[in-house]
Design a protein around this motif. Structure first.
Motif, mmCIF file in Angstrom:
data_model
loop_
_atom_site.group_PDB
_atom_site.id
_atom_site.type_symbol
_atom_site.label_atom_id
_atom_site.label_comp_id
_atom_site.label_asym_id
_atom_site.label_seq_id
_atom_site.Cartn_x
_atom_site.Cartn_y
_atom_site.Cartn_z
ATOM 1 N N MET A 119 0.848 -1.183 0.000
ATOM 2 C CA MET A 119 0.000 0.000 0.000
ATOM 3 C C MET A 119 0.893 1.247 0.000
ATOM 4 O O MET A 119 1.882 1.316 0.712
ATOM 5 C CB MET A 119 -0.903 -0.039 1.226
ATOM 6 N N SER A 120 0.527 2.227 -0.786
ATOM 7 C CA SER A 120 1.342 3.435 -0.885
ATOM 8 C C SER A 120 1.068 4.374 0.286
ATOM 9 O O SER A 120 -0.020 4.409 0.834
ATOM 10 C CB SER A 120 1.071 4.141 -2.205
ATOM 11 N N GLN A 121 2.093 5.120 0.622
ATOM 12 C CA GLN A 121 1.990 6.079 1.721
ATOM 13 C C GLN A 121 1.430 7.390 1.187
ATOM 14 O O GLN A 121 1.657 7.753 0.044
ATOM 15 C CB GLN A 121 3.366 6.310 2.340
ATOM 16 N N ASN A 122 0.727 8.106 2.025
ATOM 17 C CA ASN A 122 0.197 9.417 1.665
ATOM 18 C C ASN A 122 1.157 10.489 2.174
ATOM 19 O O ASN A 122 1.216 10.740 3.368
ATOM 20 C CB ASN A 122 -1.182 9.607 2.313
ATOM 21 N N TYR A 123 1.922 11.076 1.277
ATOM 22 C CA TYR A 123 2.864 12.119 1.671
ATOM 23 C C TYR A 123 2.146 13.455 1.695
ATOM 24 O O TYR A 123 1.411 13.793 0.771
ATOM 25 C CB TYR A 123 4.046 12.161 0.701
ATOM 26 N N LYS A 124 2.381 14.209 2.756
ATOM 27 C CA LYS A 124 1.710 15.497 2.926
ATOM 28 C C LYS A 124 2.466 16.647 2.271
ATOM 29 O O LYS A 124 1.919 17.722 2.077
ATOM 30 C CB LYS A 124 1.508 15.782 4.410
ATOM 31 N N SER A 125 3.740 16.419 1.948
ATOM 32 C CA SER A 125 4.549 17.474 1.333
ATOM 33 C C SER A 125 5.654 16.844 0.491
ATOM 34 O O SER A 125 5.994 15.677 0.661
ATOM 35 C CB SER A 125 5.185 18.361 2.404
ATOM 36 N N PHE A 141 8.243 13.548 0.895
ATOM 37 C CA PHE A 141 8.336 12.563 -0.176
ATOM 38 C C PHE A 141 9.765 12.364 -0.686
ATOM 39 O O PHE A 141 10.160 11.244 -1.024
ATOM 40 C CB PHE A 141 7.437 12.996 -1.345
ATOM 41 N N TYR A 142 10.554 13.436 -0.739
ATOM 42 C CA TYR A 142 11.853 13.393 -1.411
ATOM 43 C C TYR A 142 12.818 12.334 -0.846
ATOM 44 O O TYR A 142 13.472 11.647 -1.625
ATOM 45 C CB TYR A 142 12.493 14.779 -1.428
ATOM 46 N N PRO A 143 12.911 12.129 0.462
ATOM 47 C CA PRO A 143 13.780 11.038 0.951
ATOM 48 C C PRO A 143 13.357 9.660 0.411
ATOM 49 O O PRO A 143 14.197 8.835 0.069
ATOM 50 C CB PRO A 143 13.651 11.109 2.467
ATOM 51 N N PHE A 144 12.044 9.437 0.327
ATOM 52 C CA PHE A 144 11.555 8.191 -0.269
ATOM 53 C C PHE A 144 11.986 8.116 -1.733
ATOM 54 O O PHE A 144 12.474 7.081 -2.204
ATOM 55 C CB PHE A 144 10.031 8.085 -0.167
ATOM 56 N N PHE A 162 4.434 6.024 -11.171
ATOM 57 C CA PHE A 162 3.172 5.307 -11.267
ATOM 58 C C PHE A 162 2.266 5.570 -10.065
ATOM 59 O O PHE A 162 1.047 5.501 -10.186
ATOM 60 C CB PHE A 162 3.414 3.806 -11.406
ATOM 61 N N THR A 163 2.866 5.869 -8.925
ATOM 62 C CA THR A 163 2.085 6.094 -7.702
ATOM 63 C C THR A 163 1.997 7.575 -7.328
ATOM 64 O O THR A 163 0.967 8.032 -6.840
ATOM 65 C CB THR A 163 2.703 5.311 -6.524
#
Length: 101
Positions: free
Chosen positions: A1-7, A11-14, A77-78
């Motif tokens: 399941m994908s994570q919901n990034y708020k900013s 997200f950038y470290p991922f 894709f996500t």
């Protein structure tokens, strides 16, 4: 399941973790260079149909890096917008030496 990034900062470290293979990063960088070169050519020559090539060039190099070297699914894709932004931030970070080429 994908994570919901708020900013994007979250997200950038991922995004970077999905680009740990140096060949993958290099292919991203080369694809981005070609995108900029084609953009310059399009605006210089006003050959607007050249814009059609941009997604194939940019994503083509990146996806080859992911499928054959990184062996993961592109974040595009996500997380299409964050991923697009991440590619250009990573490009800048490679140019400035913050990320190893």
């Amino acid at each position: 399941m994908s994570q919901n990034y708020k900013s994007f900062a979250e997200f950038y470290p991922f995004y970077l973790s999905e680009h740990s293979d140096k060949t993958c990063r290099r292919l991203h960088f080369i694809g981005s260079c070609f995108v900029l070169a084609v953009l310059a050519w399009v605006f210089t020559t006003q050959q607007w149909t050249g814009l059609i090539a941009l997604p194939f060039i940019g994503y083509g190099f990146a996806w080859i890096g992911h499928f054959f070297f990184e062996k993961n699914k592109p974040a595009t894709f996500t997380y299409p917008l964050y991923s697009f932004w991440g590619d250009w931030v990573m490009f800048k970070d490679i140019l400035t030496g913050k990320i190893k080429f």
